[in-house]
Write a protein that holds these residues in place. Sequence first.
Motif, PDB file in Angstrom:
ATOM      1  N   ARG A  89      68.255  48.179  23.127  1.00 26.54           N
ATOM      2  CA  ARG A  89      66.875  48.459  23.545  1.00 26.54           C
ATOM      3  C   ARG A  89      66.264  49.564  22.686  1.00 26.54           C
ATOM      4  NH1 ARG A  89      65.002  52.418  26.281  1.00 26.54           N
ATOM      5  NH2 ARG A  89      66.977  53.008  27.301  1.00 26.54           N
ATOM      6  N   ALA A 103      60.779  47.568  28.499  1.00 25.87           N
ATOM      7  CA  ALA A 103      61.747  46.475  28.554  1.00 25.87           C
ATOM      8  C   ALA A 103      61.693  45.779  29.907  1.00 25.87           C
ATOM      9  CB  ALA A 103      63.150  47.006  28.275  1.00 25.87           C
ATOM     10  N   ARG A 120      58.635  43.446  30.169  1.00 22.26           N
ATOM     11  CA  ARG A 120      58.758  42.214  29.401  1.00 22.26           C
ATOM     12  C   ARG A 120      59.826  41.285  29.987  1.00 22.26           C
ATOM     13  NH1 ARG A 120      58.509  43.274  23.016  1.00 22.26           N
ATOM     14  NH2 ARG A 120      58.658  40.982  23.137  1.00 22.26           N
ATOM     15  N   LEU A 121      60.821  41.865  30.654  1.00 21.99           N
ATOM     16  CA  LEU A 121      61.848  41.045  31.292  1.00 21.99           C
ATOM     17  C   LEU A 121      61.407  40.516  32.648  1.00 21.99           C
ATOM     18  CD1 LEU A 121      64.920  43.335  30.478  1.00 21.99           C
ATOM     19  CD2 LEU A 121      64.632  40.985  29.665  1.00 21.99           C
ATOM     20  N   TRP A 162      61.504  42.431  35.306  1.00 19.57           N
ATOM     21  CA  TRP A 162      62.407  43.076  36.248  1.00 19.57           C
ATOM     22  C   TRP A 162      61.854  44.439  36.634  1.00 19.57           C
ATOM     23  CZ3 TRP A 162      67.519  42.496  32.955  1.00 19.57           C
ATOM     24  CH2 TRP A 162      67.811  41.134  32.803  1.00 19.57           C
ATOM     25  N   VAL A 182      66.953  47.574  35.236  1.00 16.07           N
ATOM     26  CA  VAL A 182      67.352  47.813  33.848  1.00 16.07           C
ATOM     27  C   VAL A 182      68.174  49.098  33.753  1.00 16.07           C
ATOM     28  CG1 VAL A 182      66.545  48.222  31.490  1.00 16.07           C
ATOM     29  CG2 VAL A 182      65.324  46.609  32.967  1.00 16.07           C
ATOM     30  N   ASP A 234      71.137  36.735  32.986  1.00 17.44           N
ATOM     31  CA  ASP A 234      70.394  37.974  32.745  1.00 17.44           C
ATOM     32  C   ASP A 234      70.756  38.573  31.392  1.00 17.44           C
ATOM     33  OD1 ASP A 234      68.994  37.811  35.067  1.00 17.44           O
ATOM     34  OD2 ASP A 234      70.069  39.406  36.128  1.00 17.44           O
ATOM     35  N   THR A 237      68.940  36.717  28.740  1.00 14.24           N
ATOM     36  CA  THR A 237      67.528  37.122  28.732  1.00 14.24           C
ATOM     37  C   THR A 237      67.330  38.436  27.983  1.00 14.24           C
ATOM     38  OG1 THR A 237      67.150  36.006  30.852  1.00 14.24           O
ATOM     39  CG2 THR A 237      65.540  37.672  30.196  1.00 14.24           C
ATOM     40  N   MET A 238      68.209  39.402  28.211  1.00 13.10           N
ATOM     41  CA  MET A 238      68.100  40.685  27.519  1.00 13.10           C
ATOM     42  C   MET A 238      68.345  40.533  26.016  1.00 13.10           C
ATOM     43  SD  MET A 238      69.878  43.445  30.137  1.00 13.10           S
ATOM     44  CE  MET A 238      69.001  44.875  29.489  1.00 13.10           C
ATOM     45  N   LEU A 246      65.354  39.108  24.335  1.00  9.17           N
ATOM     46  CA  LEU A 246      64.302  40.115  24.172  1.00  9.17           C
ATOM     47  C   LEU A 246      64.585  41.008  22.975  1.00  9.17           C
ATOM     48  CD1 LEU A 246      61.784  41.661  25.148  1.00  9.17           C
ATOM     49  CD2 LEU A 246      63.299  42.956  26.676  1.00  9.17           C
TER      50      LEU A 246
END
Length: 290
Positions: free
Chosen positions: A26, A36, A39-40, A42, A47, A61, A64-65, A68
């Motif tokens: 990140r 972050a 955009r996720l 969450w 996070v 998950d 997904t991270m 990103l």
Amino acid sequence: MLEILMAERGPTVRRRRLAGELRRLRERSEMTIDAAAERLGWSTAKVSRIETARTGITAPDLTTMLDLYAVGEDRRVALHALARAARKRGWWDAYADSTPSDYATYIELEAETASMRAFDPLVVNGLLQTEDYAREIIRAALMALSPPAEIQRRVEVRMTRQQLLAQEDSPLNLWTIIPESALQQQVGGREVMAAQYAKLVEESERGNVIIQVLPSAKGAHPATAGQFAIMEFREPYDPQVVYVESMTSSLYVEGEVEIYRYTLAFDHLRAMALDPQESRALILSMARQA
């Protein structure tokens, strides 16, 4: 303030490693946690919990991270493998009924440790104990509150841990300092101590084990507060941890300043102690007198 992670709530070593990698990814993407999370889709708390290893992460998950952060295929495969490993059970789980959760956490950390510098003020380090010596120590610590079967299971756990020193692939490097007074204490009687001295001499011949004895004549030293172990892990991005144990609790010190203080204390102790050859000679002398 001490940055501590209470042992009974401690994350696994692999989960800590995965969390650190996700945090670094990140940061390389130049995103704040808030950005972050947005955009996720969450919460920021989610996070944060993942990045601090307070909670695990599911495979979807994680994907997904990694999407990103635009992580490449090779690194992606490695991180998913690390996440799967973090969920695996260890051999110590077979003793869950007789192993406190904080001790199980420590065993897992120890299993991932590359090198350990330990100071044990009252007894021989558990990785170097004979079975009979370990049984006497464990029985005394439990103060007759546990049945013989549980004591035996704990002895078995301690003996199994010692395989770390003998494994062919990357054995644990152990550097331990033992006060002379701890060696003079007659745990279990003369025969038990004679065998314990012999084991220490034998273990000192390993290339990955250093044993130093701190003479009683040296007097006060920097670690009068008690037992601690500085643990270094195999991965360069895994930070050092200091394990500190007391009668009723244990904790992990992870703050950089506090780790430095323990490292400095260990350096003072090894400078005050007999060198490994002198220590071996003293233990041999004790063995002859036993």
